[in-house]
Design a protein around this motif. Structure first.
Motif, PDB file in Angstrom:
ATOM      1  N   ASN A 102       4.429  46.253  35.364  1.00 33.53           N
ATOM      2  CA  ASN A 102       4.470  46.994  34.094  1.00 33.53           C
ATOM      3  C   ASN A 102       4.475  48.490  34.419  1.00 33.53           C
ATOM      4  OD1 ASN A 102       1.669  47.980  34.217  1.00 33.53           O
ATOM      5  ND2 ASN A 102       1.117  45.849  33.843  1.00 33.53           N
ATOM      6  N   THR A 161       2.312  50.771  33.302  1.00 32.22           N
ATOM      7  CA  THR A 161       0.980  51.336  33.495  1.00 32.22           C
ATOM      8  C   THR A 161       0.626  51.309  34.986  1.00 32.22           C
ATOM      9  OG1 THR A 161       0.408  50.510  31.317  1.00 32.22           O
ATOM     10  CG2 THR A 161      -1.426  51.175  32.716  1.00 32.22           C
ATOM     11  N   THR A 221       1.021  60.685  23.234  1.00 26.80           N
ATOM     12  CA  THR A 221       1.715  59.698  24.062  1.00 26.80           C
ATOM     13  C   THR A 221       0.960  58.392  23.918  1.00 26.80           C
ATOM     14  OG1 THR A 221       2.371  59.118  26.344  1.00 26.80           O
ATOM     15  CG2 THR A 221       0.363  60.376  26.123  1.00 26.80           C
ATOM     16  N   PHE A 222       1.530  57.318  24.454  1.00 23.90           N
ATOM     17  CA  PHE A 222       0.816  56.045  24.476  1.00 23.90           C
ATOM     18  C   PHE A 222      -0.389  56.191  25.421  1.00 23.90           C
ATOM     19  CE2 PHE A 222       0.502  51.533  26.040  1.00 23.90           C
ATOM     20  CZ  PHE A 222       0.001  51.020  24.856  1.00 23.90           C
ATOM     21  N   ALA A 230      -1.612  54.611  27.701  1.00 26.17           N
ATOM     22  CA  ALA A 230      -1.466  54.258  29.121  1.00 26.17           C
ATOM     23  C   ALA A 230      -1.249  55.487  30.000  1.00 26.17           C
ATOM     24  CB  ALA A 230      -0.303  53.283  29.317  1.00 26.17           C
ATOM     25  N   THR A 231      -0.619  56.528  29.473  1.00 26.21           N
ATOM     26  CA  THR A 231      -0.372  57.724  30.292  1.00 26.21           C
ATOM     27  C   THR A 231      -1.710  58.303  30.749  1.00 26.21           C
ATOM     28  OG1 THR A 231       1.430  58.173  28.719  1.00 26.21           O
ATOM     29  CG2 THR A 231       1.017  59.836  30.402  1.00 26.21           C
ATOM     30  N   VAL A 286       5.994  63.545  29.492  1.00 26.19           N
ATOM     31  CA  VAL A 286       6.426  62.278  28.867  1.00 26.19           C
ATOM     32  C   VAL A 286       7.691  62.549  28.066  1.00 26.19           C
ATOM     33  CG1 VAL A 286       5.779  60.399  27.305  1.00 26.19           C
ATOM     34  CG2 VAL A 286       4.015  61.521  28.691  1.00 26.19           C
ATOM     35  N   ASP A 314       6.546  60.406  32.943  1.00 28.18           N
ATOM     36  CA  ASP A 314       6.426  59.106  32.294  1.00 28.18           C
ATOM     37  C   ASP A 314       7.700  58.960  31.455  1.00 28.18           C
ATOM     38  OD1 ASP A 314       5.998  57.084  30.455  1.00 28.18           O
ATOM     39  OD2 ASP A 314       3.868  57.525  30.172  1.00 28.18           O
ATOM     40  N   ALA A 348       8.788  56.118  30.226  1.00 28.10           N
ATOM     41  CA  ALA A 348       8.706  54.768  29.642  1.00 28.10           C
ATOM     42  C   ALA A 348       9.720  54.581  28.512  1.00 28.10           C
ATOM     43  CB  ALA A 348       7.292  54.510  29.129  1.00 28.10           C
ATOM     44  N   HIS A 349       9.995  55.665  27.749  1.00 30.35           N
ATOM     45  CA  HIS A 349      10.907  55.550  26.600  1.00 30.35           C
ATOM     46  C   HIS A 349      12.345  55.893  26.957  1.00 30.35           C
ATOM     47  CE1 HIS A 349       7.473  56.499  23.497  1.00 30.35           C
ATOM     48  NE2 HIS A 349       7.167  55.525  24.335  1.00 30.35           N
ATOM     49  N   HIS A 387       8.769  46.871  29.073  1.00 28.79           N
ATOM     50  CA  HIS A 387       7.949  45.988  28.233  1.00 28.79           C
ATOM     51  C   HIS A 387       8.815  45.382  27.123  1.00 28.79           C
ATOM     52  CE1 HIS A 387       4.954  45.145  24.987  1.00 28.79           C
ATOM     53  NE2 HIS A 387       4.357  44.595  26.026  1.00 28.79           N
ATOM     54  N   PHE A 401       2.111  58.274  17.866  1.00 26.96           N
ATOM     55  CA  PHE A 401       0.975  57.794  18.609  1.00 26.96           C
ATOM     56  C   PHE A 401      -0.274  58.419  18.006  1.00 26.96           C
ATOM     57  CE2 PHE A 401       4.415  57.069  21.615  1.00 26.96           C
ATOM     58  CZ  PHE A 401       4.174  55.751  21.912  1.00 26.96           C
TER      59      PHE A 401
HETATM   60  C1  LIG Z   1       4.865  56.575  26.865  1.00 31.21           C
HETATM   61  C2  LIG Z   1       4.418  55.273  27.466  1.00 31.21           C
HETATM   62  N1  LIG Z   1       3.889  55.270  28.704  1.00 31.21           N
HETATM   63  C3  LIG Z   1       3.482  54.144  29.315  1.00 31.21           C
HETATM   64  C4  LIG Z   1       3.596  52.922  28.678  1.00 31.21           C
HETATM   65  C5  LIG Z   1       3.083  51.694  29.359  1.00 31.21           C
HETATM   66  O1  LIG Z   1       4.092  50.761  29.554  1.00 31.21           O
HETATM   67  P1  LIG Z   1       3.750  49.241  29.909  1.00 31.21           P
HETATM   68  O2  LIG Z   1       3.459  48.554  28.622  1.00 31.21           O
HETATM   69  O3  LIG Z   1       5.012  48.734  30.561  1.00 31.21           O
HETATM   70  O4  LIG Z   1       2.593  49.230  30.841  1.00 31.21           O
HETATM   71  C6  LIG Z   1       4.152  52.860  27.402  1.00 31.21           C
HETATM   72  C7  LIG Z   1       4.271  51.552  26.747  1.00 31.21           C
HETATM   73  O5  LIG Z   1       4.608  51.329  25.660  1.00 31.21           O
HETATM   74  C8  LIG Z   1       4.568  54.070  26.767  1.00 31.21           C
HETATM   75  O6  LIG Z   1       5.074  54.064  25.527  1.00 31.21           O
END
Ligand SMILES: Cc1ncc(COP(=O)(O)O)c(C=O)c1O
Length: 412
Positions: A75, A77, A99-100, A102-103, A145, A171, A173-174, A197, A330
């Motif tokens: 994943n 994260t 941000t989400f 996880a960052t 991000v 990051d 991710a998007h 994801h 977020f």
């Molecule tokens: C900006 C951002 N960073 C990190 C992640 C983490 O991704 P994952 O769910 O693959 O761990 C996400 C997940 O939605 C995210 O939107």
């Protein structure tokens, strides 16, 4: 332009949709192709640990993005944890709060302090000027991000990180499938991290990747992803289990064949929302410029309650009553979630743009399972709600009043 004759929240009518319209429903690729690839996996009886599907997936991703190395992970994260650890980030690292979670968690999990920095309200990404102000002697890096797939101010962040001797990681991710000034996202900073994801426009069920042009970093991330093993019975580094399994790579490889279709459908849906919401004062859909590539996965609107007569949260309630499960990504910002809220109770004082934007943003459903006819209905609900803002506010006040005795009962 279509309007709705009634609203469920005001008139008690049936919801516009008999099924929930979610944000981030998975985009199904070619199912047959996935099963073919998964069958090969069973034939070989090779389910994980750098099988041929994972290797092929990594080659395809690096070629698509134009980077030397792609290290796939379970994943994003874990990919962020691996990338920041391999880059030797420690002490304080500057990140956006918008941000989400996880960052921030990826840093805190390793004992690194995330220092929340404000965003540029125009881009929703890190404001480079504010970044400069947050640097202290303990700062070792910056994580930008690329929110909604719109890239950060890469040039300014790169300049700051070079001048202040900091490590820059993104990051992303998007931002798979997106570009910045003509260059694909993935090749900026020391490393970038993608999420695959299930809620992303392109998915491997769960999955992520660290992409980089740095040979040494890629080597360290590869070792760390697999417990630090450098051969049978030989561990030469600290590590974890961050591997992507073969079945995820099968999903990714089949999804790659539909990538352009996913993007085209998202673009079509984004355009439908744009024209459906055009001219509504106080409801602004974010724009994607024509010079770069985008995956159009996030349909983001900013609601200005003073201008349109309804606050974002009221509009959210109207939509939910119609089975349109819009989201507030977020909100309320990482700095208002635990453990950060307790660690930095006054962080919000330095984050005015984050607080303002996160209280206004609404994400609307899109993707392969949503069509322009449905989008027309979602836009009609919004138009009607704003045209009847007074009635909606009244209905919401009544429903809140009606819920008071219940809360009192529960409290007892
Ligand atoms: C900006 C951002 N960073 C990190 C992640 C983490 O991704 P994952 O769910 O693959 O761990 C996400 C997940 O939605 C995210 O939107």
């Amino acid at each position: 332009m279509r309007v709705r004759p009634t609203l469920a929240i005001v008139d008690g009518s049936e919801p516009a949709f008999s099924f929930p319209l979610h944000v981030g429903r998975p985009n199904p690729g070619k199912r047959q192709r996935f099963f073919e690839l998964a069958n090969g996996m069973f034939d070989r009886n090779w389910l994980t640990n750098s099988g041929p599907l994972v290797e092929e997936f990594e080659r395809r991703i690096s070629a698509y993005v134009g980077v030397k190395h792609c290290v796939s992970t379970c994943n994003a994260t874990v990919a962020l944890e691996l990338a920041t650890r391999a880059a030797d980030l420690h002490g304080e690292v500057i990140v956006p709060s918008f941000t989400f979670i996880a960052t921030a968690h990826a840093l805190q999990w390793q004992g690194i302090t995330p220092v929340f920095c404000d965003i540029d309200p125009a881009t929703h990404c890190l404001d480079p000027q504010r970044v400069e102000e947050m640097i202290t002697p303990r700062t070792t890096g910056i994580i930008g991000v690329h929110l909604w797939g719109r890239s950060c101010d890469v040039e300014a962040l790169t300049e700051i990180s070079r001048r202040r001797n900091l490590t820059l990681v993104f990051d992303a991710a998007h931002a798979f499938g997106c570009s910045c000034k003509g260059k694909m996202v993935g090749g900026f900073g020391l490393a970038e991290v993608f999420s695959f994801h299930a809620t992303k426009f392109f998915n491997t069920f769960e999955g992520g990747a660290v992409v980089t042009n740095d040979d040494a970093l890629a080597e360290r991330v590869r070792l760390m992803r697999n417990f630090g093993f450098a051969g049978y019975d030989k561990v030469i580094y600290i590590g974890t289990n961050g591997k992507m399994p073969e079945v995820s790579a099968a999903m990714g490889l089949s999804g790659m064949e539909s990538l352009e279709e996913f993007i085209a459908v998202n673009r079509r849906n984004y355009d439908a929302y744009r024209s459906g919401l055009a001219g509504l004062p106080g409801v602004e859909i974010i724009s994607y410029d024509e010079e770069d590539k985008y995956n159009f996965h996030y349909v983001v609107v900013e609601v200005d309650g003073n201008e349109c007569g309804l606050e974002r949260d009221s509009l959210l309630k109207v939509l939910h009553a119609e089975n349109v499960l819009a989201r507030r990504y977020f909100w309320p910002g990482c700095h208002r979630m635990e453990p950060y809220r307790s660690y930095f109770p006054h962080a919000g004082l330095l984050l005015p743009a984050t607080e303002r934007v996160s209280s206004r943003v609404l994400i609307l459903p899109t993707g392969m399972t949503v069509d322009p006819g449905e989008i027309d209905i979602v836009c009609a609900i919004i138009r009607t709600a704003l045209a009847q803002a007074g009635r909606v506010r009244g209905a919401l006040v009544r429903s809140e009043q009606a819920s008071v005795p219940l809360e009192v009962e529960n409290a007892g």
